[in-house]
Design a protein around this motif. Structure first.
Motif, PDB file in Angstrom:
ATOM      1  N   VAL A   1       0.836  -1.198   0.000  1.00 26.28           N
ATOM      2  CA  VAL A   1       0.000   0.000   0.000  1.00 26.28           C
ATOM      3  C   VAL A   1       0.874   1.252   0.000  1.00 26.28           C
ATOM      4  CG1 VAL A   1      -1.755   1.310   1.265  1.00 26.28           C
ATOM      5  CG2 VAL A   1      -1.917  -1.181   1.118  1.00 26.28           C
ATOM      6  N   ARG A   2       1.898   1.272   0.815  1.00 27.42           N
ATOM      7  CA  ARG A   2       2.808   2.424   0.854  1.00 27.42           C
ATOM      8  C   ARG A   2       3.503   2.587  -0.507  1.00 27.42           C
ATOM      9  NH1 ARG A   2       5.447   4.917   5.443  1.00 27.42           N
ATOM     10  NH2 ARG A   2       4.702   3.202   6.689  1.00 27.42           N
ATOM     11  N   GLU A   3       3.899   1.477  -1.118  1.00 33.69           N
ATOM     12  CA  GLU A   3       4.538   1.532  -2.437  1.00 33.69           C
ATOM     13  C   GLU A   3       3.568   2.082  -3.478  1.00 33.69           C
ATOM     14  OE1 GLU A   3       5.962  -2.451  -3.051  1.00 33.69           O
ATOM     15  OE2 GLU A   3       7.215  -2.359  -1.253  1.00 33.69           O
ATOM     16  N   TRP A   4       2.302   1.655  -3.421  1.00 31.36           N
ATOM     17  CA  TRP A   4       1.286   2.153  -4.344  1.00 31.36           C
ATOM     18  C   TRP A   4       1.093   3.655  -4.157  1.00 31.36           C
ATOM     19  CZ3 TRP A   4      -3.590   4.028  -2.718  1.00 31.36           C
ATOM     20  CH2 TRP A   4      -4.454   4.359  -3.755  1.00 31.36           C
ATOM     21  N   LEU A   5       1.020   4.102  -2.901  1.00 31.60           N
ATOM     22  CA  LEU A   5       0.853   5.534  -2.638  1.00 31.60           C
ATOM     23  C   LEU A   5       2.006   6.344  -3.220  1.00 31.60           C
ATOM     24  CD1 LEU A   5      -0.437   5.538   1.045  1.00 31.60           C
ATOM     25  CD2 LEU A   5      -1.672   6.349  -0.978  1.00 31.60           C
ATOM     26  N   ARG A   6       3.205   5.850  -3.096  1.00 32.52           N
ATOM     27  CA  ARG A   6       4.373   6.569  -3.603  1.00 32.52           C
ATOM     28  C   ARG A   6       4.377   6.670  -5.122  1.00 32.52           C
ATOM     29  NH1 ARG A   6       8.638   3.993   0.624  1.00 32.52           N
ATOM     30  NH2 ARG A   6       8.261   5.483   2.299  1.00 32.52           N
TER      31      ARG A   6
ATOM     32  N   ALA B   1      -0.608  15.243  -6.512  1.00 28.20           N
ATOM     33  CA  ALA B   1      -1.936  15.752  -6.148  1.00 28.20           C
ATOM     34  C   ALA B   1      -2.799  14.644  -5.551  1.00 28.20           C
ATOM     35  CB  ALA B   1      -2.622  16.359  -7.365  1.00 28.20           C
ATOM     36  N   GLU B   2      -2.713  13.451  -6.110  1.00 27.39           N
ATOM     37  CA  GLU B   2      -3.494  12.331  -5.582  1.00 27.39           C
ATOM     38  C   GLU B   2      -2.959  11.871  -4.231  1.00 27.39           C
ATOM     39  OE1 GLU B   2      -4.326   9.196  -8.390  1.00 27.39           O
ATOM     40  OE2 GLU B   2      -4.496  10.660 -10.001  1.00 27.39           O
ATOM     41  N   ARG B   3      -1.625  11.875  -4.063  1.00 30.87           N
ATOM     42  CA  ARG B   3      -1.038  11.515  -2.762  1.00 30.87           C
ATOM     43  C   ARG B   3      -1.525  12.477  -1.680  1.00 30.87           C
ATOM     44  NH1 ARG B   3       4.010  11.135  -5.439  1.00 30.87           N
ATOM     45  NH2 ARG B   3       4.639  13.040  -4.384  1.00 30.87           N
TER      46      ARG B   3
END
Length: 47
Positions: free
Chosen positions: A24-29, A34-36
């Protein structure tokens, strides 16, 4: 809604696999900035 400055925040914990990966953290990065930021604001509200 008025937020109580003395209210405690709930710590966020990301799922970590047995090998140490945090998908999940990798996907967020990988998201555009703007989406983050939008997801980050939502996580702050959830806390």
């Amino acid at each position: 809604m008025i937020e109580d400055p003395a209210a405690q925040k709930i710590p966020l914990t990301f799922f970590r696999s047995g090998k140490g990966a945090e998908p999940v953290r990798e996907w967020l990065r990988e998201l555009p900035e703007a989406e983050r930021r939008a997801v980050g604001k939502d996580l702050l509200r959830a806390q």
